[in-house]
Design a protein around this motif. Structure first.
Motif, PDB file in Angstrom:
ATOM      1  N   TYR A 164      38.876  31.700  35.930  1.00 23.70           N
ATOM      2  CA  TYR A 164      39.964  32.213  36.768  1.00 23.70           C
ATOM      3  C   TYR A 164      41.316  31.667  36.323  1.00 23.70           C
ATOM      4  O   TYR A 164      42.321  31.866  36.999  1.00 23.70           O
ATOM      5  CB  TYR A 164      39.738  31.821  38.228  1.00 23.70           C
ATOM      6  N   SER A 196      47.899  31.774  38.541  1.00 24.05           N
ATOM      7  CA  SER A 196      46.579  32.352  38.311  1.00 24.05           C
ATOM      8  C   SER A 196      46.250  33.252  39.493  1.00 24.05           C
ATOM      9  O   SER A 196      46.972  33.268  40.483  1.00 24.05           O
ATOM     10  CB  SER A 196      45.527  31.242  38.174  1.00 24.05           C
ATOM     11  N   LYS A 197      45.162  33.960  39.356  1.00 22.37           N
ATOM     12  CA  LYS A 197      44.851  34.947  40.384  1.00 22.37           C
ATOM     13  C   LYS A 197      43.828  34.374  41.369  1.00 22.37           C
ATOM     14  O   LYS A 197      42.885  33.681  40.971  1.00 22.37           O
ATOM     15  CB  LYS A 197      44.278  36.191  39.711  1.00 22.37           C
ATOM     16  N   HIS A 198      44.076  34.663  42.670  1.00 24.46           N
ATOM     17  CA  HIS A 198      43.123  34.207  43.683  1.00 24.46           C
ATOM     18  C   HIS A 198      42.315  35.383  44.208  1.00 24.46           C
ATOM     19  O   HIS A 198      42.864  36.453  44.449  1.00 24.46           O
ATOM     20  CB  HIS A 198      43.861  33.565  44.859  1.00 24.46           C
ATOM     21  N   THR A 199      41.025  35.149  44.363  1.00 28.54           N
ATOM     22  CA  THR A 199      40.191  36.150  45.022  1.00 28.54           C
ATOM     23  C   THR A 199      39.343  35.414  46.037  1.00 28.54           C
ATOM     24  O   THR A 199      39.296  34.193  46.056  1.00 28.54           O
ATOM     25  CB  THR A 199      39.241  36.853  44.042  1.00 28.54           C
ATOM     26  N   ASP A 227      50.311  34.242  48.545  1.00 29.62           N
ATOM     27  CA  ASP A 227      49.272  34.733  47.635  1.00 29.62           C
ATOM     28  C   ASP A 227      47.861  34.376  48.107  1.00 29.62           C
ATOM     29  O   ASP A 227      46.885  34.646  47.411  1.00 29.62           O
ATOM     30  CB  ASP A 227      49.518  34.222  46.209  1.00 29.62           C
ATOM     31  N   TYR A 251      47.762  41.601  48.698  1.00 24.65           N
ATOM     32  CA  TYR A 251      47.093  42.384  47.664  1.00 24.65           C
ATOM     33  C   TYR A 251      46.685  43.741  48.218  1.00 24.65           C
ATOM     34  O   TYR A 251      45.496  44.020  48.367  1.00 24.65           O
ATOM     35  CB  TYR A 251      45.860  41.637  47.151  1.00 24.65           C
TER      36      TYR A 251
END
Lengths: 403, 542
Positions: free
Chosen positions: B210, B221-224, B261, B267
Motif C-alpha cells: 500500500y 499513500s492510499k487508504h482503504t 482521507d 472517496y
C-alpha cells in the motif's frame, strides 16, 4: 530495590537466604480485542477469554485475580510490618547436626530479638528450614538491619545481614488556635509521602485526660455523619488532607484540671496494596499555654437582640484561676455617651470563691438607643489581695424598636 | 539431570485427592464462605432467560463461535490431565447485555453503523468541499503512515526442537510466514497459531504494497478499508507482544484519525454516497490506549475520553431519532435498536479501557468512580454473570488500594447468585465467591484461609491455572517454598498451554531464584524458551 537479596557464605555446607516479602499483587491482564468482523476475527477475543489472568464474564476489565509475588518491592515504611522469609538449606550431601538459628533486628537505638535461638537437631541433605519472621517497624531511618545467625555442628557459625531503609510514610503538620474561653482549635495536615496510594482507615485524635474532642470533619447536614472528604478514603501519592478538631476542657471535672500542654496524639491506620497495613501514633501534640490571668471573666448568656427602653439580663461567669480564695465585689458604672444603662445594684458582694471554682452572676441593663451597642463598665474588686479587674467593651447587643 | 528427591515434589494429588486434602499443609479448620440458600422461584425466571437475548462486549451481532475446539492441551510428557476444562459453556460467557430487540442483519445497515463516526467540524467542512477541491488535500491534511523497519525475531521451530527434543516440542509447532499465503488468510492463520512475530512481519509485507511499508512514513499513500484492517491487526499485535515503543512511534502519523482521507465521503467514486470512516472502531480504541505506554505522554487519558465523547455523541443522535453521525435519515426501528445496542456496548468497552488505564497508573479513585457509574447506571440490563463480575472487579480494585470495605461489593455479588442458579440453588459458595473470599483473606493476612478457598475453587472451576498459582503464592507466604514450587511445576505440566505465561513464570522464577539449585535453572530456561516461542514475546532492543 529487588525483592531478593542473596547473601552467601561459600565455605559453609548450609546456606542461608533471606527475602523481604511484600504483599502479593494482582496481575493486570493486557486487553486487546476487536469486532469479529475485523480482520483478526474472533481470534484475539478468544485468546483473551482463555487467558488465565482475566476476569471471567468481564474479560475486558483488567481486574482478574492472578496473584504475583512482587518483582519490585514497595518501600517498607514506619508503622508497617517487616516480613521476611528466612531460608536455610543444606546444600551438601551430608546431614548437618545441632543447628541453632537466631534472628534479630538491629536499629540505631536498639536490638530486638525476633527469632529464637531455635534449635534443630539435624538437617538432612538438600532439606531446608523455612521460617517467616515478622517485626513491626517502630523506628525510621537508614540503618535497620536483620541479622541472622546460624550455628551448626557445635563449632561452626556464620551470620547474614540484610539491610533495609525505613522512610517516613506520612507528613504531619499541626497548627493550634487558642480562644479566650480556653478552647483550642487544632488543624492537622496529613500528606501521603509514600510511593503508593493508600486508604486511610483510621484517623483519630486521642485527647489527653481532661480534654473533650469535637471532630469537625463531617458534613453538618448529613444524617449518617458523612465525611467531608467524600465516600472514598483514598489518599493518593502526594495528596494532602486537612483535618480540624475543637478541644475544650472537660467541664465535668470539678477539681483543678491540671492544665496540661499535651493535647493528645493522633492515631493513624492506613492500608495500601492488598491490605498492607501500617499504623503510627504521632508524638504528643504540645501547645503553648497562654498565661492565664488571675480570673477568667466571660459571658455565658447574652441576648443578641433587645428592645429599646426595655430591661434585659445577661449572665457572666467568673473563674478563679489561682490556688487561693477570692472575695469579689461587683461594681458597675455607666460610661459617658453609652447607649446602655445599668439597672442593678452596684457594689454587690459575691460569695467566697474557692480556688479554681466558678461563680455565675446576672447583670441587668436597659437600652437607650437603637443599633449595635457595646457593653462596658464592669469592675470586679477582689477584697483579699485588694486588686481591681476592669472589663470594658466585652460584649455587644443589637437594639431594635419594639413594634 | 533432575536430582530432586521425591518428597520435595509431591504429586498434586497429594493435595487434592486426599480425603483430608489440606490437613498436611495447614492444620487449621477454616469454614467456607457460606451464603444464604435462598431458593428462587423457578419457572418464570428460566423462561425469561430463554427469551432474553444477550450481546457481548466485543461484538454484539456476531457472538464469537464456541471456542471449545481450542482445548488442546499439549504436555511435556504424555499424561492424562484429570482436571480438564469441563466448562459448561451453554450460555455464551462473554455476553453482557440482555435485550429484547429484534436485530437487523441487513449488510448495508450493518456497515453504516459499524463505521459511523462524526468528523470534527474542520474535517466536515473539507469533506463537504471534496468535489470542488478535486480530491487534492494539502499535505498537512493527509494521513501518511508507514511501518517501522523492524524484523520481529523469528523463532525457528528447529531451535525449540534442538532444546526440547522432537517429542516435547511437537505440541508447540506453529506455522511460519513462508508456510502461509501472503494475504489476509495467511495472516489470520499465523495469529490463530499465536505466532505474532511472524504475523507482524507479514503485516509489514502487506502494508508495503500500500506504500505504507518501512521508510514510507510521510509520503502520501492510499487508504482503504482493507489497509486500515491491516493496521488494526498490526497495532493489536504490537500491543500484545509489548512492543509499545514501536506502536507509539507508528501511531504518530495517525494523529486523531480524523483527517478527511480517512472518511468514505472523501472517496465518492469508490464508496458512492456512503458516509462513515474507514477506521475500524477497535483501531480507534487501541490508538487511544497507547499514550499510557509512552513515557513522554502528558495526558494519557485525553484520547480515551475523546473517543468516549465521540461515542456518546453518536448515542445521543440515535436517541434523538437521527442517524449515528447526526444526519436526518429514516432508520427502521430494528435498524435503530441494533445500532443503539452496538454503540452502548462500545461505550461500555471504552469505559473499560479507561478503567484499565487508570489501574495501570494506580489512579484508583478514577477507576472506582467509573466502575461505580457502570454498575449503578447501566445503559441496558446486564446479565447476572456480568453484574457479578463488575461487583467482584470493584471489590478487587478496593482491596488493591487497601480499602477493606470493598468486601461489601463481594457481598452484593453473592446476593445475585441465587437468581443464577434458579432451582438448582445450593448452599455452597460458588467459584466467584471463593476467589473473592480468598482475596479478602489475603488482605487480612490470612494466607491459610485464602489457600483453602483457592483450593476449593480449584476443584470447581475451569481456571485451574489461576487457582493453582494463587495456592502456590499462599504457600510461599506461609514459608512453604518447596511445596509452592511443586504446585507451579504441576500446573505447568498439566496445563502447559495456559500456564506458560509471563505472570506464572515470574512467580516460579522468583521461587527458583530464592531456592537456587542448578536443576531449577535448567528447568526455568526451558519454560522461558517455550513461553517465548509460544507467545512470541520479543525482546525489543531497537
Amino acid at each position: 530495590m529487588t525483592s531478593v537479596e542473596v547473601k552467601e557464605v561459600v565455605e559453609h555446607p548450609i546456606k542461608l537466604r533471606v527475602m523481604r516479602l511484600g504483599k502479593p499483587v494482582i496481575f493486570n491482564s493486557k486487553v486487546v480485542t476487536c469486532d469479529s468482523k475485523d480482520l483478526p476475527g474472533a481470534v484475539l477475543n478468544t485468546h483473551l477469554k482463555k487467558d488465565v489472568t482475566t476476569l471471567a464474564n468481564a474479560e475486558t476489565l483488567a481486574a482478574g485475580s492472578f496473584l504475583m509475588v512482587p518483582n519490585v518491592l514497595e518501600n517498607l515504611y514506619l508503622g508497617e510490618t517487616f516480613l521476611c522469609y528466612v531460608y536455610l538449606k543444606n546444600e551438601s550431601s551430608q546431614t548437618i547436626h545441632d543447628i541453632i538459628l537466631k534472628a534479630e533486628i538491629d536499629t540505631a537505638t536498639s536490638h530486638i530479638p525476633i527469632l529464637g535461638p531455635k534449635s534443630f537437631s539435624k538437617l538432612d541433605p538438600y532439606a531446608s528450614i523455612d521460617v517467616i519472621v515478622k517485626h513491626e517497624v517502630k523506628e525510621h531511618g537508614t540503618v535497620n538491619k536483620l541479622i541472622c545467625q546460624v550455628e551448626y555442628d557445635r563449632k561452626h557459625s556464620f551470620e547474614t545481614i540484610f539491610s533495609y531503609r525505613v522512610p517516613k510514610p506520612l507528613d504531619l503538620k499541626t497548627k493550634f488556635y487558642n480562644t479566650v474561653t480556653d478552647e483550642v482549635y487544632l488543624e492537622v495536615q496529613v500528606q501521603n509521602i509514600m510511593s503508593t496510594p493508600i486508604t486511610l482507615e483510621k484517623f483519630n485524635l486521642e485527647s489527653s485526660f481532661g480534654y473533650d474532642v469535637n471532630s469537625m470533619n463531617h458534613l453538618l447536614e448529613s444524617p449518617e455523619n458523612k465525611s467531608v472528604f467524600g465516600d472514598l478514603d483514598i489518599l493518593d501519592v502526594k495528596e494532602t488532607r486537612q483535618y480540624m478538631y475543637r478541644l475544650c476542657l472537660d467541664q465535668t471535672i470539678e477539681k483543678n484540671p491540671s492544665r496540661t500542654n499535651n493535647l493528645g496524639k493522633l492515631d493513624i491506620l492506613w492500608r495500601s496494596n492488598m491490605g498492607t497495613k501500617g499504623q503510627i501514633q504521632s508524638s504528643p501534640l504540645l501547645r503553648q499555654i497562654p498565661e492565664l490571668d488571675d480570673i477568667t471573666f466571660s459571658i455565658t448568656y447574652l441576648p443578641d437582640t433587645v428592645f429599646c427602653e426595655e430591661q434585659f439580663d445577661f449572665t457572666c461567669s467568673i473563674k478563679n484561676n489561682r490556688n487561693r480564695d477570692m472575695q469579689f465585689v461587683v461594681e458597675v458604672s455607666d460610661e459617658e455617651d453609652s447607649n446602655l444603662a445599668w439597672t442593678m445594684v452596684s457594689g454587690m458582694q459575691l460569695r467566697l470563691l474557692p480556688p479554681y471554682a466558678t461563680i455565675k452572676t446576672v447583670f441587668s441593663m436597659v437600652a437607650l438607643n437603637h443599633g449595635l451597642q457595646v457593653i462596658s463598665g464592669i469592675k470586679l474588686k477582689e477584697l483579699i489581695l485588694n486588686r481591681t479587674y476592669t472589663y470594658n467593651n466585652f460584649g455587644h447587643v443589637f437594639v431594635t424598636q419594639n413594634s | 539431570m533432575d536430582r530432586k528427591t521425591p518428597e520435595l515434589r509431591p504429586a498434586i494429588n497429594e493435595y487434592f485427592k486426599d480425603p483430608t486434602p489440606s490437613a498436611n499443609l495447614f492444620d487449621n479448620i477454616s469454614s467456607h464462605a457460606t451464603t444464604d440458600a435462598k431458593r428462587e422461584e423457578p419457572a418464570v425466571c428460566r423462561i425469561f432467560q430463554q427469551i432474553e437475548k444477550k450481546t457481548d462486549i466485543f461484538d454484539i451481532i456476531n457472538p464469537p463461535p464456541d471456542s471449545n475446539s481450542h482445548n488442546n492441551n499439549p504436555g511435556f510428557e504424555v499424561r492424562e490431565a484429570p482436571f480438564l476444562n469441563t466448562g459448561n459453556d451453554s450460555v455464551d460467557p462473554m455476553s453482557i447485555f440482555i435485550h429484547e430487540y429484534e436485530l437487523s442483519f441487513v449488510p448495508a445497515e450493518d456497515e453504516r453503523r459499524r463505521f459511523a463516526w462524526i468528523p470534527s467540524s474542520k474535517t466536515k467542512m473539507t469533506l463537504e468541499k471534496a468535489s470542488q477541491m478535486n480530491h487534492a488535500l494539502p499535505r498537512d491534511m493527509l494521513t501518511m503512515p508507514g511501518v517501522e523497519n523492524v524484523n520481529f525475531a523469528n523463532k525457528t521451530y528447529e531451535g525449540l526442537v534442538s532444546y526440547l527434543g522432537e517429542a516435547e516440542a511437537a505440541p508447540f509447532k506453529t506455522k511460519t510466514i513462508e508456510e502461509v499465503t501472503q494475504d489476509e488468510r495467511g495472516l489470520k492463520m499465523l495469529i490463530e497459531d499465536s505466532n505474532y512475530s511472524e504475523a507482524l512481519n507479514l503485516t509489514t509485507r502487506l502494508l508495503a504494497m500500500y506504500g505504507q511499508g518501512p521508510g514510507q512514513t510521510g509520503y502520501p499513500s492510499k487508504h482503504t478499508k482493507h489497509s486500515l484492517q491491516l493496521w488494526l491487526t498490526r497495532f493489536s499485535l504490537l500491543v500484545k507482544i509489548c512492543a509499545c515503543k514501536i506502536a507509539v512511534k507508528e501511531a504518530m502519523a495517525w494523529d486523531n484519525l480524523d483527517r478527511p482521507d480517512l472518511y468514505m465521503q472523501w472517496y465518492k467514486e469508490l464508496y458512492g454516497n456512503k458516509y462513515g470512516t474507514l477506521v475500524p472502531f477497535s483501531l480507534r480504541l487501541i490508538l487511544a490506549e497507547l499514550p499510557q505506554y509512552a513515557t513522554t505522554s502528558t495526558n494519557i487519558y485525553k484520547k480515551l475520553f475523546e473517543v468516549l465523547s465521540g461515542v456518546r455523541k453518536i448515542i445521543l443522535n440515535l436517541e434523538n431519532n437521527l442517524a449515528e453521525d447526526g444526519r436526518c435519515v429514516d432508520l427502521t426501528t430494528q435498524d435503530r435498536n441494533t445500532s443503539k445496542l452496538l454503540w452502548y456496548s462500545r461505550e461500555a468497552r471504552v469505559i473499560h479501557s479507561i478503567i484499565n488505564c487508570a489501574l495501570n497508573q494506580k489512579d484508583y479513585k478514577l477507576a472506582i468512580q467509573l466502575l461505580k457509574d457502570l454498575i449503578e447506571n447501566p445503559r441496558l440490563k446486564y446479565t447476572i454473570d456480568h453484574s457479578r463480575s463488575l461487583l467482584s472487579a470493584m471489590g478487587r480494585i478496593c482491596l488493591q488500594v487497601g480499602d477493606l470495605k470493598g468486601h461489601s461489593y463481594f457481598l452484593k455479588s453473592s446476593r445475585l447468585k441465587p437468581q443464577l442458579l434458579g432451582t438448582l440453588g445450593e448452599n455452597k459458595a460458588d467459584y466467584r465467591e471463593l476467589i473473592d473470599a480468598a482475596l479478602l483473606a489475603i488482605a487480612q493476612n490470612n494466607y491459610k484461609e485464602a489457600y483453602k478457598h483457592f483450593e476449593n475453587a480449584y476443584i470447581i472451576d475451569s481456571n485451574k491455572v489461576m487457582a493453582l498459582n494463587n495456592m502456590a503464592t499462599c504457600l510461599f507466604y506461609e514459608g512453604q517454598l518447596n511445596n509452592a514450587i511443586s504446585l507451579l511445576e504441576d500446573a505447568i505440566q498439566r496445563f502447559p498451554e495456559l500456564a506458560l505465561n509471563e505472570s506464572l513464570l515470574s512467580n516460579i522464577h522468583c521461587f527458583y531464584q530464592f531456592q537456587n539449585s542448578a536443576s531449577n535453572k535448567q528447568r526455568l530456561l526451558k519454560y522461558h524458551i517455550i513461553s517465548k516461542y509460544k507467545n512470541s514475546v520479543t525482546d525489543i532492543t531497537n
